[in-house]
Design a protein around this motif. Structure first.
Motif, PDB file in Angstrom:
ATOM      1  N   VAL A   1     -71.209  11.184 111.378  1.00 25.87           N
ATOM      2  CA  VAL A   1     -71.901  11.201 110.564  1.00 25.87           C
ATOM      3  C   VAL A   1     -72.641  10.323 109.670  1.00 25.87           C
ATOM      4  CG1 VAL A   1     -69.429  13.113 110.142  1.00 25.87           C
ATOM      5  CG2 VAL A   1     -69.362  10.453 109.294  1.00 25.87           C
ATOM      6  N   HIS A   2     -73.440   9.639 110.162  1.00 30.90           N
ATOM      7  CA  HIS A   2     -73.535   8.212 109.706  1.00 30.90           C
ATOM      8  C   HIS A   2     -74.190   8.481 109.159  1.00 30.90           C
ATOM      9  CE1 HIS A   2     -76.643   8.641 113.651  1.00 30.90           C
ATOM     10  NE2 HIS A   2     -77.660   7.692 112.008  1.00 30.90           N
ATOM     11  N   GLU A   3     -75.607   9.579 109.219  1.00 32.43           N
ATOM     12  CA  GLU A   3     -76.293   9.988 107.958  1.00 32.43           C
ATOM     13  C   GLU A   3     -75.920  10.100 107.187  1.00 32.43           C
ATOM     14  OE1 GLU A   3     -79.149  13.204 109.788  1.00 32.43           O
ATOM     15  OE2 GLU A   3     -79.444  11.664 111.927  1.00 32.43           O
ATOM     16  N   TYR A   4     -74.647  10.796 106.941  1.00 32.91           N
ATOM     17  CA  TYR A   4     -73.741  11.315 105.595  1.00 32.91           C
ATOM     18  C   TYR A   4     -73.087  10.016 104.930  1.00 32.91           C
ATOM     19  CZ  TYR A   4     -76.390  14.956 107.486  1.00 32.91           C
ATOM     20  OH  TYR A   4     -77.186  15.936 107.989  1.00 32.91           O
TER      21      TYR A   4
ATOM     22  N   ALA B   1     -72.637   2.203 110.247  1.00 30.13           N
ATOM     23  CA  ALA B   1     -73.601   3.226 111.694  1.00 30.13           C
ATOM     24  C   ALA B   1     -72.926   2.604 112.664  1.00 30.13           C
ATOM     25  CB  ALA B   1     -74.700   3.206 110.819  1.00 30.13           C
ATOM     26  N   THR B   2     -73.902   1.677 113.407  1.00 29.59           N
ATOM     27  CA  THR B   2     -73.639   1.046 114.203  1.00 29.59           C
ATOM     28  C   THR B   2     -72.566   0.792 115.363  1.00 29.59           C
ATOM     29  OG1 THR B   2     -73.538  -1.447 113.720  1.00 29.59           O
ATOM     30  CG2 THR B   2     -75.749   0.254 113.643  1.00 29.59           C
TER      31      THR B   2
ATOM     32  N   GLU C   1     -63.845  15.277 121.711  1.00 32.67           N
ATOM     33  CA  GLU C   1     -65.389  16.706 121.210  1.00 32.67           C
ATOM     34  C   GLU C   1     -65.533  15.862 120.496  1.00 32.67           C
ATOM     35  OE1 GLU C   1     -61.872  20.438 119.986  1.00 32.67           O
ATOM     36  OE2 GLU C   1     -61.920  19.044 118.977  1.00 32.67           O
ATOM     37  N   THR C   2     -66.885  16.389 119.887  1.00 30.01           N
ATOM     38  CA  THR C   2     -67.951  15.870 119.375  1.00 30.01           C
ATOM     39  C   THR C   2     -68.354  16.928 117.451  1.00 30.01           C
ATOM     40  OG1 THR C   2     -70.101  15.994 120.440  1.00 30.01           O
ATOM     41  CG2 THR C   2     -69.018  14.450 120.905  1.00 30.01           C
ATOM     42  N   ASP C   3     -67.438  18.198 117.827  1.00 20.93           N
ATOM     43  CA  ASP C   3     -67.880  18.626 116.579  1.00 20.93           C
ATOM     44  C   ASP C   3     -66.332  19.495 117.047  1.00 20.93           C
ATOM     45  OD1 ASP C   3     -68.434  20.738 115.191  1.00 20.93           O
ATOM     46  OD2 ASP C   3     -70.488  21.248 116.844  1.00 20.93           O
ATOM     47  N   LEU C   4     -66.249  19.665 115.255  1.00 22.60           N
ATOM     48  CA  LEU C   4     -64.746  20.252 114.928  1.00 22.60           C
ATOM     49  C   LEU C   4     -65.055  22.239 115.377  1.00 22.60           C
ATOM     50  CD1 LEU C   4     -64.080  19.049 111.248  1.00 22.60           C
ATOM     51  CD2 LEU C   4     -63.365  18.120 113.647  1.00 22.60           C
TER      52      LEU C   4
ATOM     53  N   LYS D   1     -72.318  16.561 106.464  1.00 19.89           N
ATOM     54  CA  LYS D   1     -72.934  17.071 107.388  1.00 19.89           C
ATOM     55  C   LYS D   1     -73.266  18.293 107.892  1.00 19.89           C
ATOM     56  CE  LYS D   1     -72.391  16.552 111.946  1.00 19.89           C
ATOM     57  NZ  LYS D   1     -73.636  16.163 113.005  1.00 19.89           N
ATOM     58  N   TYR D   2     -72.024  19.559 107.312  1.00 20.49           N
ATOM     59  CA  TYR D   2     -71.977  20.525 107.941  1.00 20.49           C
ATOM     60  C   TYR D   2     -72.994  21.445 106.629  1.00 20.49           C
ATOM     61  CZ  TYR D   2     -68.516  19.581 112.843  1.00 20.49           C
ATOM     62  OH  TYR D   2     -68.243  19.414 113.468  1.00 20.49           O
ATOM     63  N   VAL D   3     -71.894  20.841 105.675  1.00 23.07           N
ATOM     64  CA  VAL D   3     -73.229  22.184 104.900  1.00 23.07           C
ATOM     65  C   VAL D   3     -74.865  21.614 105.081  1.00 23.07           C
ATOM     66  CG1 VAL D   3     -73.240  21.965 102.367  1.00 23.07           C
ATOM     67  CG2 VAL D   3     -71.428  21.295 102.831  1.00 23.07           C
TER      68      VAL D   3
END
Length: 296
Positions: free
Chosen positions: A227-230, A260-261, A281-284, A25-27
């Motif tokens: 991260v469900h899209e990944y 994902a659900t 948090e939702t983001d590192l 995701k982050y990449v």
């Protein structure tokens, strides 16, 4: 700005079972992710009885080389950067049989040596966030415990100009996390869904063992990254480690659209921060300002 995340793992394949979707995701969002493998996984066994020939014979003859090839494929699946810290796998000795860790392996090397090696990587890559294991290593493998110890030492020392002065310009990491993907609530949620959907699946029994194994472990996660899209990238990284992950592993029995659900996140515990932030948090990268891009 682009942020930089560094995840420190004990063996090749650990990065794919713990945080691979986060890395992908982050990449994909334009950030940089570096995975450090402290050892080459040379002491590992072939855990996939379906590996087949000629791969099985090659892995038996050259486990170190075989696992390097697997790691390269996993790296490509996630799009990450990767370095080997260069130490030999300590293996998992059976104390009941009187086995001990062989001298010269990662867990027996003096901590200051492996700390300097990791500090060099930190000062070269200059991560904003460091992810590693807790003091139990996630599970009590000597290399996982040593990975925790060397990561904590690097967190402390990388920004100190008096420590390892020949290892590069000091760099102070902004945030430190423990990986908490293997948390009991997640296992139980997925187990119950799979038991209802496929009660006869062999994965139900395996996941049930995991639920029991982690039942007494508290859920300490503070940070949940969607991260469900990944998940597909995570699965590709896992499958790349073919000697370790069978194709019918419980990792793959829950379809990703259902996963994902049920549990769309990978989970972490914020341990320390040198920038203001609040949990959950939702983001590192929460709380890291743009000027944090260059603190050397």
């Amino acid at each position: 700005m682009a942020y930089r995340l560094m995840a420190v793992h004990a063996h090749p394949d650990d990065e794919s079972s713990k945080g691979a979707a986060t890395a992908a995701k982050y990449v994909a969002e334009g950030n940089e992710v570096l995975v450090v493998s402290c050892t080459g996984g040379e002491a590992g066994d072939i855990l996939n009885e379906q590996l087949g020939e000629p791969a099985t014979s090659r892995a038996h003859r050259d486990m170190a080389g075989f696992r390097r090839g697997e790691m390269a494929a996993a790296q490509a699946a996630m799009g990450i950067q990767h370095v080997w810290l260069g130490y030999h796998d300590s293996g998992l000795p059976d104390a009941d049989k009187g086995e001990t860790v062989r001298p010269g392996t990662f867990s027996t090397v003096p901590l200051e040596y492996s700390t300097e090696a990791l500090v060099r990587v930190v000062r070269r890559f200059r991560p904003h966030v460091l992810v590693t294991y807790d003091e139990n290593g996630g599970y009590p493998h000597p290399d996982h415990i040593r990975t925790h110890e060397v990561s904590m030492a690097a967190w402390r020392d990388a920004g100190d100009p008096t420590k390892y002065p020949e290892a590069g310009e000091p760099w102070q990491i902004a945030k430190l996390y423990y990986e908490r993907t293997m948390n009991p609530v997640r296992f139980r949620t997925i187990f119950e869904a799979l038991r209802e959907r496929e009660p006869d699946s062999p994965a139900v029994e395996q996941l049930g063992e995991w639920v029991e194994r982690f039942a007494d472990r508290p859920d300490l996660s503070t940070t949940h990254v969607d991260v469900h899209e990944y998940f597909d990238a995570r699965d590709a990284a896992l499958r790349a480690h073919a000697s370790q992950v069978p194709p019918d592993s419980a990792f793959f029995h829950l379809p990703n659209d259902l996963a994902a659900t049920l549990w769309p996140t990978e989970d972490y515990q914020l341990i320390d921060a040198r920038v203001p932030t609040e949990v959950p948090e939702t983001d590192l990268f929460t709380g890291i300002p743009p000027e944090q891009d260059d603190n050397a």
